[in-house]
Write an enzyme that holds these catalytic residues in place. Structure first.
Site, short mmCIF file in Angstrom:
data_model
loop_
_atom_site.label_atom_id
_atom_site.label_comp_id
_atom_site.label_asym_id
_atom_site.label_seq_id
_atom_site.Cartn_x
_atom_site.Cartn_y
_atom_site.Cartn_z
N GLU A 21 3.36 -15.08 -1.50
CA GLU A 21 2.85 -13.72 -1.61
C GLU A 21 3.30 -13.06 -2.91
O GLU A 21 2.60 -12.23 -3.47
CB GLU A 21 3.35 -12.87 -0.43
CG GLU A 21 2.77 -13.28 0.90
CD GLU A 21 3.30 -12.43 2.03
OE1 GLU A 21 2.57 -11.52 2.47
OE2 GLU A 21 4.46 -12.65 2.44
N TYR A 53 -1.66 15.68 -8.51
CA TYR A 53 -2.02 14.42 -7.84
C TYR A 53 -2.07 13.27 -8.83
O TYR A 53 -1.88 12.12 -8.44
CB TYR A 53 -3.31 14.53 -7.01
CG TYR A 53 -4.53 15.03 -7.75
CD1 TYR A 53 -5.28 14.21 -8.57
CD2 TYR A 53 -4.96 16.34 -7.57
CE1 TYR A 53 -6.40 14.66 -9.22
CE2 TYR A 53 -6.08 16.81 -8.21
CZ TYR A 53 -6.81 15.96 -9.04
OH TYR A 53 -7.92 16.43 -9.68
N GLU A 72 7.50 -1.39 3.99
CA GLU A 72 8.31 -0.23 4.37
C GLU A 72 9.23 0.19 3.23
O GLU A 72 9.42 1.39 2.98
CB GLU A 72 9.17 -0.56 5.60
CG GLU A 72 8.38 -0.83 6.86
CD GLU A 72 7.97 -2.29 7.07
OE1 GLU A 72 7.71 -2.65 8.22
OE2 GLU A 72 7.91 -3.05 6.09
N LYS A 98 -1.90 -3.89 3.52
CA LYS A 98 -2.05 -5.18 2.83
C LYS A 98 -3.38 -5.75 3.27
O LYS A 98 -3.59 -6.00 4.46
CB LYS A 98 -0.90 -6.13 3.21
CG LYS A 98 -0.95 -7.46 2.47
CD LYS A 98 0.16 -8.40 2.92
CE LYS A 98 1.47 -7.99 2.29
NZ LYS A 98 2.50 -9.05 2.45
#
Length: 127
Positions: A21, A53, A72, A98
């Site tokens: 990954e 933003y 996380e 993901k």
């Protein structure tokens, strides 16, 4: 309370527990909800009176570029950086998806969502 949303920010990044990954990578979709008072900006039309933003988007891109095992961990860093830059933010909710997790079955993705309230003048913003 006023809110700022960044919706479906798509970023290619390299996060995951599996070594491949971190080599192959995949697309992530990030959604952010930020609570802050926007009424000064509504009156003044001055970017200095708001939470930009564009700056939030930049924070998201910078933190997504730092490899981590867990989404996380990335989300926690993003939320912390937003609050560091904009102390007037009272609440952040962040979802990271993901899009191609290395798991069996067909799916749109796997997501985590973190939210955090911050003290403003000794009062916690409750959600």
């Amino acid at each position: 309370m006023s809110k700022i949303f960044l919706e479906d920010v798509k970023i290619y990044a390299y996060h995951g527990v599996l070594p491949e990954e971190n080599i192959i990578g995949t697309y992530y979709i990030i959604n952010a909800e930020i609570h802050t008072d926007l009424w000064d900006a509504a009156d003044s039309d001055d970017v200095n009176d708001t939470v930009s933003y564009a700056d939030i988007n930049e924070i998201i891109h910078i933190e997504m570029n730092i490899n981590s095992k867990l989404m996380e961990h990335v989300a926690g860093r993003i939320i912390s950086k937003i609050h560091e830059k904009f102390a007037q933010v009272s609440y952040v909710k962040l979802r990271i998806t993901k899009t191609s997790p290395p798991m069996k079955g067909e799916m749109k993705g796997a997501s985590i969502e973190l939210e955090k309230s911050f003290l403003l003048g000794g009062i916690t913003e409750n959600q």
